[in-house]
Design an enzyme around this catalytic site. Sequence first.
Site, short mmCIF file in Angstrom:
data_model
loop_
_atom_site.label_atom_id
_atom_site.label_comp_id
_atom_site.label_asym_id
_atom_site.label_seq_id
_atom_site.Cartn_x
_atom_site.Cartn_y
_atom_site.Cartn_z
N ILE A 21 0.82 -1.03 0.02
CA ILE A 21 0.03 -0.11 0.11
C ILE A 21 0.83 1.47 0.01
O ILE A 21 0.33 2.39 0.19
CB ILE A 21 -1.11 0.21 1.22
CG1 ILE A 21 -0.34 -0.16 2.49
CG2 ILE A 21 -2.27 -0.85 0.78
CD1 ILE A 21 -1.40 0.14 3.61
N ASN A 42 14.26 -8.10 3.32
CA ASN A 42 14.86 -7.23 4.30
C ASN A 42 14.82 -8.14 5.47
O ASN A 42 13.74 -8.61 5.83
CB ASN A 42 14.30 -5.79 4.44
CG ASN A 42 14.57 -5.12 3.29
OD1 ASN A 42 15.38 -5.27 2.32
ND2 ASN A 42 13.51 -4.30 2.88
N HIS A 46 16.76 -2.34 6.84
CA HIS A 46 15.31 -1.81 6.28
C HIS A 46 14.05 -2.58 6.46
O HIS A 46 13.35 -2.29 5.93
CB HIS A 46 15.43 -1.52 4.93
CG HIS A 46 16.42 -0.22 4.73
ND1 HIS A 46 16.37 0.82 4.97
CD2 HIS A 46 18.03 -0.53 4.11
CE1 HIS A 46 17.66 1.53 4.70
NE2 HIS A 46 18.58 0.55 4.34
N GLN A 47 14.17 -3.73 7.38
CA GLN A 47 12.87 -4.32 7.81
C GLN A 47 12.10 -3.64 8.59
O GLN A 47 12.57 -3.09 9.81
CB GLN A 47 13.22 -5.76 8.32
CG GLN A 47 11.83 -6.60 8.75
CD GLN A 47 12.19 -7.96 8.91
OE1 GLN A 47 13.22 -8.15 9.64
NE2 GLN A 47 11.06 -8.86 8.86
N HIS A 75 8.77 -11.23 4.61
CA HIS A 75 8.05 -10.79 3.32
C HIS A 75 9.21 -10.70 2.14
O HIS A 75 10.19 -9.97 2.23
CB HIS A 75 7.28 -9.47 3.40
CG HIS A 75 7.87 -8.48 3.84
ND1 HIS A 75 7.94 -8.58 5.37
CD2 HIS A 75 8.25 -7.41 3.38
CE1 HIS A 75 8.69 -7.29 5.68
NE2 HIS A 75 8.83 -6.44 4.41
N PHE A 76 8.80 -11.01 0.88
CA PHE A 76 9.67 -10.67 -0.34
C PHE A 76 8.88 -9.54 -1.27
O PHE A 76 7.68 -9.75 -1.39
CB PHE A 76 9.67 -11.82 -1.03
CG PHE A 76 10.63 -13.15 -0.62
CD1 PHE A 76 10.16 -13.77 0.39
CD2 PHE A 76 11.92 -13.23 -1.03
CE1 PHE A 76 10.91 -14.67 0.84
CE2 PHE A 76 12.77 -14.06 -0.41
CZ PHE A 76 12.31 -14.84 0.55
N HIS A 77 9.48 -8.51 -1.41
CA HIS A 77 9.06 -7.52 -2.52
C HIS A 77 9.24 -7.85 -3.77
O HIS A 77 10.31 -8.34 -3.94
CB HIS A 77 9.88 -6.12 -2.00
CG HIS A 77 9.73 -5.59 -0.71
ND1 HIS A 77 8.92 -4.65 -0.30
CD2 HIS A 77 10.37 -6.08 0.43
CE1 HIS A 77 8.95 -4.23 0.91
NE2 HIS A 77 9.96 -5.18 1.46
#
Length: 133
Positions: A31, A82, A88-89, A95-97
Site C-alpha cells: 500500500i 529485508n 530496512h525491515q 516478506h519478499f518484495h
Amino acid sequence: MADCIFCKIIKGAIPSFKLYESERVFAFLDIQPLSQGHALVIPKHHGVKLTDIPDDQLEELMPVAKKLAKAMGGDNYNILQNNGRLAHQVVDHVHFHVIPKPDQEQGLGISWPAKKADMEKLKEYFNDVKAKI
Ligand code: AMP
Ligand code: ZN
C-alpha cells in the site's frame, strides 16, 4: 501471531489487495508502493526473519514471486527481502518484495558501496563460512 499485521492480512482481519493465495503462501499489493505493481509475497507461517521459517514453508515463495513478475509484465524488476531494522525491515513477518523498475525514478533505488576485496581475507572468510554451511 496476535499483533502481527501480516498475519492479520492473511486471516482477512485487515483488508488487502490479494493477488494470490495457496496453503502456504499469500501475496498482495504493497500500500506504499515504490512503483506500480509493487507487491509482497509472504509465507503463511509466521516468522520475523528468513532464518525463522522452515524450509518447506519457503519452497513456494519464489515461484509465486515469478508469477507476479510475469503478470506485471515489465522487463525490469527487483526481488527484495529485508531482515532486521538495519537492513530496512519494518514489518516483522518475512516478506519478499516484487518491485517493478519501469524507469530510473520509480522502483527500488539501491546504494551499492562495493569495495575491492583483499583476496587473502576473502579466502580466510570463505573457508570459515563454508565450514558452517
Ligand atoms: P519492509 O521495509 O521490508 O519491512 O517492508 C514492509 C512493507 O510493507 C512496506 O513496503 C510497506 O509499505 C508494506 N506494508 C505495511 N503495511 C501494509 C499493509 N497493511 N498492506 C500492504 N502493505 C503494507
Ligand atoms: Zn505474522
